[in-house]
Design a protein around this motif. Structure first.
Motif, short mmCIF file in Angstrom:
data_model
loop_
_atom_site.label_atom_id
_atom_site.label_comp_id
_atom_site.label_asym_id
_atom_site.label_seq_id
_atom_site.Cartn_x
_atom_site.Cartn_y
_atom_site.Cartn_z
N GLN A 70 1.29 7.69 28.08
CA GLN A 70 0.18 6.61 27.66
C GLN A 70 -0.58 7.19 26.30
N GLU A 71 -0.69 8.63 26.22
CA GLU A 71 -1.46 9.22 25.21
C GLU A 71 -0.42 8.84 23.99
N TYR A 72 0.75 8.80 23.95
CA TYR A 72 1.45 8.67 22.83
C TYR A 72 1.32 7.34 22.28
N LEU A 73 0.85 6.22 23.09
CA LEU A 73 0.44 5.07 22.56
C LEU A 73 -0.93 5.08 22.14
N GLN A 74 -1.70 5.50 22.71
CA GLN A 74 -3.25 5.48 22.46
C GLN A 74 -3.52 6.38 21.23
N LEU A 75 -3.06 7.25 21.07
CA LEU A 75 -3.30 8.15 19.74
C LEU A 75 -2.35 7.94 18.73
N THR A 80 4.07 0.49 19.81
CA THR A 80 4.54 -0.28 20.87
C THR A 80 6.03 -0.67 21.00
N GLN A 81 6.50 -1.12 19.66
CA GLN A 81 7.69 -1.40 19.69
C GLN A 81 8.84 -0.37 19.76
N ARG A 82 8.27 0.93 19.03
CA ARG A 82 9.27 2.08 19.40
C ARG A 82 9.39 2.59 20.76
N PHE A 83 8.15 2.63 21.26
CA PHE A 83 7.95 2.98 22.50
C PHE A 83 8.64 2.23 23.44
N SER A 84 8.80 0.87 23.43
CA SER A 84 9.76 -0.09 24.32
C SER A 84 11.20 0.47 24.08
N SER A 85 11.59 0.74 22.82
CA SER A 85 12.99 0.68 22.59
C SER A 85 13.68 2.06 22.97
N PHE A 86 12.77 3.04 23.06
CA PHE A 86 13.33 4.37 23.21
C PHE A 86 13.43 4.56 24.95
N MET A 153 5.86 4.49 33.22
CA MET A 153 5.92 4.14 31.80
C MET A 153 7.41 4.65 31.44
N VAL A 154 7.89 5.37 32.30
CA VAL A 154 9.31 5.80 31.74
C VAL A 154 10.58 5.34 32.41
N ASP A 155 11.77 5.35 31.93
CA ASP A 155 12.88 4.56 32.44
C ASP A 155 13.64 5.42 33.41
N PHE A 156 13.31 6.66 33.60
CA PHE A 156 14.13 7.51 34.43
C PHE A 156 13.21 8.85 34.77
#
Length: 232
Positions: A70-75, A80-86, A153-156
């Motif tokens: 979550q901090e990777y987005l907050q800071l 958001t777009q890159r976070f969602s695509s990774f 918030m993670v895929d795996f």
């Protein structure tokens, strides 16, 4: 040339399109080293990729290694777009075993019970001058990979208890090939090697009060990841 950014052991790679959320004491450095090896970089080159201490509280914890997803987005480390695509992944560990590992890693001069009941880290123990992050090392694992509503918030999510099998699934997703998982730990000393030879199962460290204390402290982790206290 593709860009690679490593913010602590949370790896951000444009080429791999991968984000690794490092939960302390769950083989994070070994996983990090596997990625460094794939990029042809040595452990000594990690500072060039932002693998270093953080002296500015507004940028995160004393070690950027231990930012939460979550901090990777907050800071603003990721939009958001890159976070969602990774592809985003993390590894978790049995909470009772994880605290024993943390206690031994620090080589505290007091007993394990004293660690739990007298010297358990608090937020004030995180030291930005020394780069120490004692409190981050004992944060509930759910806090590092879930948002404020408790959503993962993670895929795996891999497990330390089946590290190599689960990392092989990550390697298939990220590298499209088998990638060996090297051993990397900061405590590669004669003392630590001797300790590993004679160490006991984590359950041997706990009295009833200690076992219940951890069960309460990490109730969310235990429920979310389905862990239980087991004797050898």
């Amino acid at each position: 040339m593709s860009a690679h950014f490593y913010l602590g052991t949370i790896m951000i790679s444009n080429e791999h399109k991968t984000l690794f959320v490092h939960i302390p004491k769950a083989a994070g450095q070994s996983i990090e080293l596997a990625f460094l090896n794939d990029l042809g970089l040595s452990w000594q080159q990690r500072d060039a990729l932002l693998l270093k201490h953080n002296t500015q509280p507004q940028l995160g914890p004393p070690r950027l290694a231990h930012l939460s997803a979550q901090e990777y987005l907050q800071l603003d480390y990721l939009c958001t777009q890159r976070f969602s695509s990774f592809f985003k992944f993390a590894f978790v560990r049995n909470p009772w075993a994880r605290l024993v590992s943390e206690y031994e890693y620090r080589r505290y001069p007091f007993s394990f019970n004293d660690f739990l009941f007298k010297h358990f880290p608090t937020p004030s123990d995180d030291n930005y001058r020394s780069g120490d992050d004692l409190y981050r090392h004992v944060l509930p694992q759910a806090d590092l990979i879930c948002d404020q509503r408790g959503r993962i918030m993670v895929d795996f999510i891999g497990r330390f208890e089946r590290l190599h099998e689960d990392f092989s699934l990550v390697a298939e997703q990220v590298f499209a090939k088998p990638v060996p998982l090297p051993y990397k730990n900061k405590t590669q000393t004669a003392w630590s090697r001797m300790w590993r030879k004679k160490r006991h199962h984590y359950s041997a460290y706990y009295c009833d009060a200690g076992r219940k204390y951890v069960a309460t402290l990490y109730e969310r982790d235990i429920d979310l990841f389905k862990y239980s206290f087991k004797k050898k």
